[in-house]
Design a protein around this motif. Structure first.
Motif, mmCIF file in Angstrom:
data_model
loop_
_atom_site.group_PDB
_atom_site.id
_atom_site.type_symbol
_atom_site.label_atom_id
_atom_site.label_comp_id
_atom_site.label_asym_id
_atom_site.label_seq_id
_atom_site.Cartn_x
_atom_site.Cartn_y
_atom_site.Cartn_z
ATOM 1 N N SER A 89 0.929 -1.765 -0.149
ATOM 2 C CA SER A 89 -0.116 -0.117 -0.305
ATOM 3 C C SER A 89 0.661 1.355 0.091
ATOM 4 O O SER A 89 0.632 2.461 -0.272
ATOM 5 N N THR A 90 1.931 1.395 1.003
ATOM 6 C CA THR A 90 2.301 2.418 1.074
ATOM 7 C C THR A 90 3.642 1.975 -0.997
ATOM 8 O O THR A 90 3.763 3.986 -0.727
ATOM 9 N N LEU A 91 4.101 1.736 -1.819
ATOM 10 C CA LEU A 91 4.396 1.588 -2.478
ATOM 11 C C LEU A 91 3.070 2.533 -3.671
ATOM 12 O O LEU A 91 4.039 2.949 -4.492
ATOM 13 N N ASN A 92 1.839 1.258 -3.710
ATOM 14 C CA ASN A 92 1.062 2.582 -4.399
ATOM 15 C C ASN A 92 0.351 4.053 -4.164
ATOM 16 O O ASN A 92 0.973 4.507 -4.972
ATOM 17 N N GLU A 93 1.059 4.528 -2.844
ATOM 18 C CA GLU A 93 0.165 5.399 -2.674
ATOM 19 C C GLU A 93 2.093 6.691 -2.940
ATOM 20 O O GLU A 93 1.620 7.461 -3.404
ATOM 21 N N LEU A 94 2.690 6.099 -2.804
ATOM 22 C CA LEU A 94 4.169 6.370 -3.334
ATOM 23 C C LEU A 94 4.270 6.588 -4.971
ATOM 24 O O LEU A 94 5.023 7.820 -5.528
ATOM 25 N N ASN A 95 3.764 5.756 -6.028
ATOM 26 C CA ASN A 95 3.725 5.901 -6.847
ATOM 27 C C ASN A 95 2.214 7.143 -7.051
ATOM 28 O O ASN A 95 2.678 8.138 -8.692
ATOM 29 N N ASP A 96 1.466 7.184 -6.522
ATOM 30 C CA ASP A 96 0.656 8.458 -7.112
ATOM 31 C C ASP A 96 1.149 10.137 -5.787
ATOM 32 O O ASP A 96 1.227 11.022 -6.587
ATOM 33 N N TYR A 97 1.869 9.399 -5.592
ATOM 34 C CA TYR A 97 2.513 11.194 -4.772
ATOM 35 C C TYR A 97 3.477 11.665 -5.862
ATOM 36 O O TYR A 97 3.632 12.677 -6.129
ATOM 37 N N ALA A 98 4.122 10.408 -6.222
ATOM 38 C CA ALA A 98 5.299 11.044 -7.261
ATOM 39 C C ALA A 98 4.153 11.639 -9.184
ATOM 40 O O ALA A 98 4.679 12.208 -9.369
ATOM 41 N N GLY A 99 2.990 11.321 -9.149
ATOM 42 C CA GLY A 99 2.612 12.150 -9.793
ATOM 43 C C GLY A 99 1.851 12.928 -9.935
ATOM 44 O O GLY A 99 1.854 13.533 -10.408
ATOM 45 N N GLN A 100 1.665 13.079 -8.197
ATOM 46 C CA GLN A 100 1.264 14.850 -7.991
ATOM 47 C C GLN A 100 2.640 15.856 -8.142
ATOM 48 O O GLN A 100 2.196 17.159 -8.476
ATOM 49 N N HIS A 101 3.982 15.660 -8.648
ATOM 50 C CA HIS A 101 4.831 16.163 -8.183
ATOM 51 C C HIS A 101 4.984 16.081 -9.522
ATOM 52 O O HIS A 101 5.125 17.268 -10.235
ATOM 53 N N GLU A 102 4.593 15.211 -10.351
ATOM 54 C CA GLU A 102 4.493 15.433 -11.994
ATOM 55 C C GLU A 102 3.618 16.279 -12.719
ATOM 56 O O GLU A 102 3.883 17.232 -13.084
ATOM 57 N N VAL A 103 2.092 16.236 -11.670
ATOM 58 C CA VAL A 103 1.283 18.139 -12.125
ATOM 59 C C VAL A 103 1.994 19.145 -11.828
ATOM 60 O O VAL A 103 1.347 19.763 -11.851
ATOM 61 N N ILE A 104 2.659 19.317 -10.717
ATOM 62 C CA ILE A 104 3.746 20.721 -10.177
ATOM 63 C C ILE A 104 4.081 21.011 -11.273
ATOM 64 O O ILE A 104 4.069 21.896 -11.313
ATOM 65 N N ALA A 105 4.886 19.504 -11.719
ATOM 66 C CA ALA A 105 5.670 20.337 -12.803
ATOM 67 C C ALA A 105 5.341 20.777 -14.023
ATOM 68 O O ALA A 105 5.587 21.705 -14.999
ATOM 69 N N GLU A 106 3.629 19.934 -14.399
ATOM 70 C CA GLU A 106 3.202 20.480 -15.428
ATOM 71 C C GLU A 106 1.916 21.390 -15.371
ATOM 72 O O GLU A 106 2.798 22.585 -16.358
ATOM 73 N N ASN A 107 1.907 22.154 -14.123
ATOM 74 C CA ASN A 107 2.076 23.213 -13.437
ATOM 75 C C ASN A 107 2.095 24.385 -14.105
ATOM 76 O O ASN A 107 2.475 25.805 -14.209
ATOM 77 N N LEU A 108 3.399 24.288 -13.433
ATOM 78 C CA LEU A 108 4.441 24.954 -13.060
ATOM 79 C C LEU A 108 4.571 25.739 -14.777
ATOM 80 O O LEU A 108 5.375 26.411 -15.187
ATOM 81 N N THR A 109 4.610 25.174 -15.589
ATOM 82 C CA THR A 109 5.397 24.693 -17.351
ATOM 83 C C THR A 109 4.003 26.096 -17.261
ATOM 84 O O THR A 109 4.723 26.619 -18.584
ATOM 85 N N SER A 110 2.924 25.111 -17.417
ATOM 86 C CA SER A 110 1.616 26.067 -18.345
ATOM 87 C C SER A 110 0.897 27.353 -17.441
ATOM 88 O O SER A 110 0.961 28.300 -18.574
ATOM 89 N N GLN A 111 1.217 27.367 -16.142
ATOM 90 C CA GLN A 111 1.071 28.400 -15.523
ATOM 91 C C GLN A 111 1.888 29.398 -15.134
ATOM 92 O O GLN A 111 1.811 30.756 -14.796
ATOM 93 N N ILE A 112 3.297 29.475 -15.468
ATOM 94 C CA ILE A 112 3.689 30.646 -14.888
ATOM 95 C C ILE A 112 5.612 30.242 -16.058
ATOM 96 O O ILE A 112 5.114 31.311 -16.787
#
Length: 569
Positions: A89-112
C-alpha cells in the motif's frame, strides 16, 4: 551683455537636454534589468519544474523496483502478511505521490513558464516602442532648438549688416564731396538692410514662439507621458512577477490535499499491520503436524554392555517374546533428509511434512474443482449454442459445435480423474494425520503404525515399518524397503561425531538407500545422533561404517552425560 545672456540660455538648454537624456539612459538600464530579472525568475521556475519531474521519475522507479513480481512467491507473501500488504500500500501511495509532483511540474510549465516567456517578448517590444518615442521626441526638440538658433544668428547678422549700412549712409550723407547719386544708393542699401533685418526678426520671433510651444509640450506633456507609460510598464512587470510567485505557491498548495490522502493511505496501511495475525500465519504455514515426543525412559547401565550379533531370524519363540509394536500407522516422514525430487515423485507433495502436504493437496483439489466448474460452464454454453443453431439453422451449423463439446467433455473427464487422484492422496493424508493423545514413551515412534502382519521369514516381515515410512512389499524375500528417498550425505565430509549412547537392533533393516546402514536383529551399535523428530537415528558400527536407521527398529540407551531431549520440527 546680450552675448553673455545668449550663452547662459544655451548653457541652460544644454543642461536640460543632458538631464533628459541621462534620465532616458537610467530608465533604459533599469527596464533592461527588470526584463533580465523576469528571465532569471523564469529560468528558476523551469529548473524547479525539471527537478520535480526528475524527482517524480525517481520515486516511480523506486516504487516499481520494490513492487512484487506478478505470479511470484513474493506476491503470495504480500497477500498473506499484513506487514507486506501495508508495504505494498505504501508503494502504491508513493506512486500516486510521484504523480502529484508531475502535476506540479506540469502546472509550473503551463501557468508560469509559458506565460512569462510570452510576456517577456511583449515586454521587450513595449519597452522598445516607448524608448523609440522618447528618442524621437528628444531629437525633434533638439532640431527645433537648432532652427531657432539658426534664425537667431541670422537675425543678429542682419541687424549688424543693417546697422553698418545705416552708418555708411549717414557718413555718405554728411560728406559734401560725395555725389547725390552715391548718397541715394547708400540710403537704399541701408533701407534694404533694415528690411532684411526686420524680416529676420519676424522669422526669429516666429521660430522662438514655435520652439517655446514645442518645448513646453515636450517637457510638460510628451516626455511625462512617455515616462508615465514606462512607469506603468514597469509596474505591470512587477505585478506580473508577483502573480507568478503567488501561482508558484498555489501550484504546491493545490496538490496538498491529494498528497495528504497519499500520506493518510500510508498511515492507514501501517496501522493495519497485525503482528499476531502475521505470526499465526507463519505458524499455520510451517506447522508440520508431527506429534511431540514422549517421556524419556530410565536407562539402566548397571549391567555391562555386551556387544553380540544375533542370528538374522525371527523364530516363533522370538516373535512371542518380542514386545508388541504399536499398531497405528504413522507418517514418519523422511523429509528432513530428502532432496527435492525432479519428477512425478513430488506430484503428491510427499516430500513435505504432513500438515503442509495436506494444505498443498487441498489447494490443488480446490484449483482443479475451479477448473472443472469453468469447463462445465463452457460445456453448458456450447449446449445452449447448439440448441440455438438447431432452432435457427440460418445462424450456424449445429454439427460445428460437436468437436468443441467433445473436447470440453474430455477436458472435464481428465480434470475429474486428476481430482480423484489428489482427493485420494488427501484422504490418505487426513486419515494418517496424528490425533492428539497422551505422549508415547521415548522408544515409541512419532505415529502409531497400522496393522502388522507376522511373517515366518527370517529377518523380514510382511508389514510396514513402525513409523509408517515404508511401503509394504510382497516378494519372495518379503524384505522391508524404504521409499526411494535421497538422503543428505553431508555427514560424509563432517568430522567424526562423538558417541552419545548405544542402541540394540530390535529387527533387521536393509539400508538400501544412500545415507542408511543395514543392521541385523540384536546387533549393538553406537548412537552418534538422536532422532530429531523425523523417525531416523544416526548410528555407527565402527570407525568407517555409519548411517541412519529407523528409530522404531532400535532400542536406544543414551549416556547420562549425553544430549538432552530430542528436538522436533
Amino acid at each position: 551683455m546680450v552675448v553673455f545672456r545668449q550663452e547662459m540660455v544655451e548653457e541652460r538648454m544644454g543642461d536640460c537636454w543632458s538631464r533628459t537624456k541621462d534620465q532616458f539612459d537610467n530608465l533604459e538600464k533599469h527596464t533592461q534589468w527588470g526584463i533580465e530579472f523576469v528571465e532569471r525568475y523564469t529560468k528558476f521556475v523551469k529548473e524547479r519544474s525539471e527537478i520535480e519531474l526528475s524527482y517524480a521519475k525517481q520515486i516511480r522507479n523506486l516504487s516499481k523496483k520494490y513492487q512484487p513480481k506478478k505470479n511470484s512467491k513474493e506476491e503470495e507473501e504480500n497477500n498473506k502478511y499484513s506487514a507486506c500488504r501495508a508495504f505494498l500500500s505504501t508503494l502504491n501511495e508513493l506512486n500516486d505521490y510521484a504523480g502529484q509532483h508531475e502535476v506540479i511540474a506540469e502546472n509550473l510549465t503551463s501557468q508560469i513558464i509559458s506565460e512569462l516567456t510570452r510576456y517577456i517578448q511583449e515586454l521587450k517590444a513595449e519597452r522598445k516602442s516607448h524608448f523609440h518615442d522618447g528618442r524621437k521626441a528628444q531629437q525633434h526638440i533638439e532640431n527645433s532648438w537648432k532652427q531657432l538658433e539658426s534664425s537667431k544668428r541670422r537675425f543678429e547678422r542682419e541687424c549688424k549688416e543693417a546697422d553698418r549700412a545705416q552708418q555708411y549712409f549717414e557718413k555718405m550723407d554728411s560728406d559734401i564731396n560725395v555725389t547725390k547719386a552715391d548718397v541715394e544708393k547708400a540710403r537704399q542699401q541701408a533701407q534694404m538692410r533694415h528690411q532684411i533685418a526686420a524680416d529676420s526678426k519676424t522669422e526669429y520671433a516666429s521660430y522662438l514662439q514655435k520652439f517655446n510651444q514645442e518645448q513646453n509640450d515636450h517637457y510638460h506633456t510628451l516626455i511625462p507621458h512617455i515616462f508615465q507609460k514606462i512607469q506603468e510598464m514597469e509596474e505591470r512587470r512587477i505585478e506580473r512577477v508577483g502573480e507568478s510567485m503567488k501561482t508558484f505557491a498555489e501550484v504546491d498548495r493545490q496538490v496538498l490535499p491529494i498528497v495528504g490522502k497519499c500520506l493518510d493511505g500510508m498511515t492507514k496501511g501501517a496501522e493495519s499491520i497485525e503482528p499476531k495475525h502475521d505470526s499465526s500465519q507463519v505458524v499455520e504455514s510451517y506447522k508440520s503436524g508431527f506429534e511431540p515426543p514422549g517421556d524419556v525412559e530410565f536407562e539402566d547401565y548397571s549391567q555391562a554392555m555386551k556387544r553380540t550379533a544375533s542370528e538374522c531370524s525371527l523364530s516363533n519363540s522370538r516373535a512371542e517374546s518380542k514386545p508388541d509394536k504399536p499398531t497405528g500407522k504413522s507418517k514418519g516422514k523422511l523429509w528432513p533428509f530428502m532432496k527435492k525430487s525432479k519428477g512425478a515423485g513430488s506430484e503428491d507433495f510427499s516430500h513435505l511434512p504432513p500438515e503442509q502436504r495436506r494444505k498443498k493437496l487441498q489447494a490443488k483439489v480446490d484449483d482443479i474443482n475451479k477448473d472443472i466448474e469453468k469447463e462445465m460452464d463452457k460445456k453448458d454454453a456450447l449446449i445452449k449454442m447448439k440448441d440455438v443453431y438447431v432452432k435457427n439453422p440460418h445462424m450456424g451449423d449445429p454439427s460445428s459445435v460437436d468437436p468443441r463439446l467433445a473436447e470440453t467433455g474430455q477436458n472435464i473427464e481428465k480434470l475429474q480423474l486428476e481430482a480423484q487422484k489428489f482427493e485420494g492422496w488427501l484422504a490418505e493424508v487426513e486419515g494418517r494425520m496424528p490425533v492428539k493423545s497422551e505422549p508415547p514413551q521415548r522408544q515409541s515412534v512419532l505415529y502409531e503404525t497400522q496393522n502388522s502382519v507376522p511373517s515366518n521369514d527370517n529377518c523380514a516381515q510382511d508389514r510396514e515399518s513402525p513409523d509408517g515410512s515404508y511401503t509394504e512389499e510382497q516378494s519372495s524375500e518379503a524384505q522391508i524397503k524404504v521409499p526411494n528417498v535421497e538422503f543428505d550425505d553431508e555427514f560424509d565430509d563432517e568430522e567424526t561425531l562423538p558417541t552419545i549412547g548405544t542402541c540394540k537392533a530390535l529387527y533387521c533393516f536393509e539400508g538400501n538407500n544412500e545415507g542408511t546402514i543395514s543392521v541385523m536383529e540384536g546387533e549393538l551399535l553406537y548412537v552418534i545422533e538422536e532422532d530429531k523428530g523425523d523417525g531416523w537415528t544416526r548410528v555407527r558400527r565402527n570407525e568407517e561404517e555409519e548411517g541412519y536407521v529407523p528409530t522404531s527398529y532400535v532400542e536406544v540407551f543414551l549416556d547420562t552425560n549425553g544430549k538432552g531431549a530430542m528436538t522436533y520440527i
